[in-house]
Design a protein around this motif. Sequence first.
Motif, PDB file in Angstrom:
ATOM      1  N   CYS A 200      39.278  34.597  44.577  1.00 33.47           N
ATOM      2  CA  CYS A 200      38.436  35.735  44.226  1.00 33.47           C
ATOM      3  C   CYS A 200      38.995  36.991  44.870  1.00 33.47           C
ATOM      4  O   CYS A 200      39.481  36.952  45.994  1.00 33.47           O
ATOM      5  CB  CYS A 200      37.006  35.534  44.705  1.00 33.47           C
ATOM      6  SG  CYS A 200      36.200  34.168  43.921  1.00 33.47           S
ATOM      7  N   ALA A 201      38.904  38.083  44.144  1.00 37.48           N
ATOM      8  CA  ALA A 201      39.432  39.344  44.643  1.00 37.48           C
ATOM      9  C   ALA A 201      38.539  40.470  44.168  1.00 37.48           C
ATOM     10  O   ALA A 201      37.848  40.343  43.157  1.00 37.48           O
ATOM     11  CB  ALA A 201      40.859  39.580  44.158  1.00 37.48           C
ATOM     12  N   VAL A 202      38.568  41.571  44.912  1.00 35.04           N
ATOM     13  CA  VAL A 202      37.828  42.767  44.533  1.00 35.04           C
ATOM     14  C   VAL A 202      38.823  43.743  43.949  1.00 35.04           C
ATOM     15  O   VAL A 202      39.850  44.027  44.563  1.00 35.04           O
ATOM     16  CB  VAL A 202      37.130  43.385  45.752  1.00 35.04           C
ATOM     17  CG1 VAL A 202      36.508  44.700  45.387  1.00 35.04           C
ATOM     18  CG2 VAL A 202      36.092  42.433  46.266  1.00 35.04           C
ATOM     19  N   GLY A 203      38.529  44.229  42.768  1.00 32.73           N
ATOM     20  CA  GLY A 203      39.390  45.210  42.134  1.00 32.73           C
ATOM     21  C   GLY A 203      38.776  46.583  42.246  1.00 32.73           C
ATOM     22  O   GLY A 203      37.640  46.791  41.837  1.00 32.73           O
ATOM     23  N   LEU A 204      39.537  47.518  42.805  1.00 30.76           N
ATOM     24  CA  LEU A 204      39.086  48.900  42.943  1.00 30.76           C
ATOM     25  C   LEU A 204      39.802  49.696  41.862  1.00 30.76           C
ATOM     26  O   LEU A 204      41.025  49.865  41.920  1.00 30.76           O
ATOM     27  CB  LEU A 204      39.438  49.422  44.333  1.00 30.76           C
ATOM     28  CG  LEU A 204      38.900  50.791  44.704  1.00 30.76           C
ATOM     29  CD1 LEU A 204      37.398  50.790  44.689  1.00 30.76           C
ATOM     30  CD2 LEU A 204      39.412  51.183  46.064  1.00 30.76           C
ATOM     31  N   LEU A 205      39.053  50.149  40.876  1.00 32.70           N
ATOM     32  CA  LEU A 205      39.633  50.812  39.708  1.00 32.70           C
ATOM     33  C   LEU A 205      39.502  52.314  39.870  1.00 32.70           C
ATOM     34  O   LEU A 205      38.399  52.845  39.975  1.00 32.70           O
ATOM     35  CB  LEU A 205      38.913  50.358  38.445  1.00 32.70           C
ATOM     36  CG  LEU A 205      39.439  50.905  37.119  1.00 32.70           C
ATOM     37  CD1 LEU A 205      40.853  50.446  36.880  1.00 32.70           C
ATOM     38  CD2 LEU A 205      38.544  50.466  35.991  1.00 32.70           C
TER      39      LEU A 205
ATOM     40  N   MET B 203      34.041  49.234  41.337  1.00 38.21           N
ATOM     41  CA  MET B 203      34.333  47.952  41.950  1.00 38.21           C
ATOM     42  C   MET B 203      34.144  46.843  40.929  1.00 38.21           C
ATOM     43  O   MET B 203      33.110  46.763  40.275  1.00 38.21           O
ATOM     44  CB  MET B 203      33.386  47.695  43.126  1.00 38.21           C
ATOM     45  CG  MET B 203      33.556  48.660  44.254  1.00 38.21           C
ATOM     46  SD  MET B 203      34.911  48.173  45.283  1.00 38.21           S
ATOM     47  CE  MET B 203      34.690  49.281  46.650  1.00 38.21           C
ATOM     48  N   LEU B 204      35.164  45.986  40.821  1.00 33.50           N
ATOM     49  CA  LEU B 204      35.080  44.829  39.938  1.00 33.50           C
ATOM     50  C   LEU B 204      35.386  43.587  40.757  1.00 33.50           C
ATOM     51  O   LEU B 204      36.221  43.627  41.656  1.00 33.50           O
ATOM     52  CB  LEU B 204      36.088  44.946  38.789  1.00 33.50           C
ATOM     53  CG  LEU B 204      35.960  46.171  37.901  1.00 33.50           C
ATOM     54  CD1 LEU B 204      37.165  46.287  37.002  1.00 33.50           C
ATOM     55  CD2 LEU B 204      34.702  46.089  37.069  1.00 33.50           C
TER      56      LEU B 204
END
Lengths: 697, 313
Positions: A200-205, B203-204
């Motif tokens: 699992c990872a957090v994506g900062l867009l 945040m995703l």
Amino acid sequence: MDFDDLEEAPIKATSRVSKFAPKSSKLKPKPKSEPAPPKPEPQPPISKPEPQEFVAATVKKNEDDGVETVPPTHTKPELDATVKMEEAEDEPESVRDDPIDEDIPEEDTVVREIDVFFSPSVDAQTQLYVFQYPLRPSWRPYDLDEQCEEVRLKTKTSEVEIDLSIDLDSDHIDKEFATKYNITKQTLSTTWKPSHANGCAVGLLMGDKLHLHPVHAVVQLRPTLQHLNSGGSKRKNAASTGANATVKIEGSNEEKSVATSKKQNKQTGPSIIEQKSDGDECWVPLKYHSCKSDISSRYLQQMVTQESSPINFTMRAYDYVTALCPGGSSNNLPKGLSKRYLLSLPVEERLKKMLEDRPLHRFSAIKHFAPEYSENELLGFLQQHAILVWGLWTAKSSLLYPDGGVETLARDYSLLLFSKSLKVQFSDVSIRGGELVNRVRNCLKIFGVERNDLDKSTGKPNPYWKFRELPDESFKKLYPDIVEKQEELFKGLEKQLSGFSSNVGKRKIGKNAVANQGVNTEVHKSESSDQRVTSLGRVPPAKMTMSNETRHALPIALKKLFQTHKVCSFKLICEGLREMAVSKAMLSKGDSKMAVDAAHSLDGPHNELMAVISEVACEINGSYVLKSSPDDPFRDVVIDMLCGSGPNAKLKKAEILEAARRKLGREVASNEYTKVMSELCVSKGSVWVLKSGDGSK
Amino acid sequence: MDPDQGSSKARKLKFKPRNLKPVRTPKTEADDKQKEDSAVPRALSRRQENPTKREPKVETKSSVEVAFSLGSSSHSLRTYGISKSVDSGSPSKYFANEQIRSRHSSVATEDQNYACMIEVTDDDDDTTDASARKIKREYKEPWDYENSYYPTTLPLRKPNSGDPEILDEKEFGEAASSAEYDENTVNSAAELGLLKKSQQQRMLFFKFPTLPLVKQTNKGKEKIGKSTVSQEATKSKSALEELPRGYMGKMLVYKSGAIKLKLGETMFDVSPGSNSVSVQDIVAVNTAQKQCCNLGELRKRVVVVPDLDSIEL
């Protein structure tokens, strides 16, 4: 006058909407996708008659609104009017785009490209957690920014506790109840240990860049009812808490609400899950910072800093799928080279790759990978580049080692050993020199499985190698001429490699020469034949496919056969066993079963039959003679002389008597001489010649 | 944050006339301060989208509903009494009634889907009865979301979502129950909000499979079974923790709404995961400096799956 102007504008906007209502209703969700994305469940498509009703409904409703709604004098309705005007302007543009999409429905172009960056951690000491609050919907979060007093963490188990303060002076707090149970704060904690967030990872867009950071753990936080659990476990830094108050909002509480809150607390009391926390690790207190603080923004900036060195995802598609779904049995699957990769190569290169990849191949498998070749072409290629061992093809050593050298020699020697027997004993590797022996043993491991037998007399482990694959009998039956050619190849190999055994033999003979002075060449040959006979005797019977009855009956039948024919060829032995079975069956005597069982050995592999024959008889230049009994040593002397003389041996009486005198230490009686010679040989002129093995006398 | 505060102030001003006239009790300064403090989180919560219901939550919340049923009924009775008194009043009270209608229209403009449904049902009501139309137009929220500690009711819905009867019909009616999930109609890019570019941080939450990162380059010509088994075991453990820092690849958003992630020569499908209703925060924990920093709120889940159709074996 102002009222009239405001009335006219919305009427015009609604008139535009009514004209394009069917199409615009479909397009309306798109402009609002960013602020409020639509529900994940897709709506059922509206049927055809419904849009007409929709049009009629909008028209009627607009008329009603025009009549009943009187715009107020405040400035806000003007803002609403401008919003409506903007919406009206947006809708025709979306309508115009619609036919363009319909003209090209199949083309799916890339609208946006997002670069993805990865960072293993924000910094060396920081880990990312996901705090989930399952009892709170997303529009009603805890006010952590104002109420959070302390956050406690156990780093090993990722357990988290949060202390929230309670405003005892607010209207919706029952002060009496709080005072009774000594409630000063509320604690949110993990009911069970959170699992490690693997993958699992957090994506900062941000814009067209996505920054990924792995998540250490996902934690679920729920209110604890510690004050109702009087007998519960006591924790460090834990304080009694109340579940009654969570948000600082004033409100009037009547007596009924007080009663219901008391009932609720009593109901939830017995259903508390007692938390079993580990007393080993102590809590680490942390200070909470909200998302607007400087420290949080600093962390966000650290997360966004990018590094442009590319990560090499160089795994091929076949390897990736194998990694995703590892096979249950690794023996059946081909290793190293995928089928797609092999089939993309030209035929000759493909076949060479196959032969190099694995030591042994069945002919049917090779044919499957070479559909372009006919059987004759494939066999031509294999005879050029491969060697047949027990019906299985393996690469020639020149294909694997083009430069030759010691590896070629070791591999050829191990192939030669396996071609003679499915089981190779350690004592059969009769080679001097440590390096070459190790290389031969490595090659034997490739073609066979190494195992150990315990010697009965000494108790020491005796290593041997068993052939790795089962022999392919079907190939031998289908292509007997190729099998014969390959056997000729092995004979050639044996001649090439005979230097090893001759060197060994010479050394042993040298030792004997010191003991026995004045030995001539005939004695040399006879001693080497002795060694050969002994080496044959050393080979223990391999695991045979013949049944125990057949194995037991065969020696007895062979002895009877040799009583009839003193000297037999292998062919005569087979024919004799078959005739014996037939004649015994016709006579219907008691021992017919034994003869029939012996004849069953002909159905098995010939090497097993030969092994049993070797136990009963010894070979003289391709023919077989019954072994001598211990009380007849003169017969052994004659047999050795015949073996040592080679094919078409011619012996004279004087030579025989001289050799016998030297070996036995006494003169041979004339009747003993006559008996043995008439049994084994035929007199031709003044010399004795071995009888032919075809049964004629 | 500034436009949110502006909108919250605008909403405050809307409520002032109604509160002053029907309820004439004087307010203290402490009440005003509490209003201002609670205004900011309330405004934030209004921007949340309407959630879908989860089955396990029904079990946990059912006891709560039973406990609060008496309270909710008392609230609804009180509000209906107020509305009756307004109807029989003077023109100034009629002006207050217009405020309520404008409030309804603002709710309709906020969500077009609900507006379509409301208009369709209004058409049916016109054909039947005028008094029924009046009752539905005059629907009010049963409690004050700003100033009270309101109870949690099921099904979970955002405040000011509209008439529960209409929403129940839409969510649990015959049309909704018969609809089936069709993955071809799902627009991944629209759901995840990736269609248009925006500089605002979002945040995703990503879920990744095994990544195609090669570790070992040992390829013997002739392999023994034991070593290959151990090699497979090590390959399957390649997770995010073992990735080096750097540039991974490109995420491609197509016109049809499909999203692809290209890592090396391998293509992955990116699709939205299950929608979560609960609050989720990303927290950076630094145990050395003893800091716990809230970095933002998680709203969307993303599932990354290898595109097996594009892999040629």
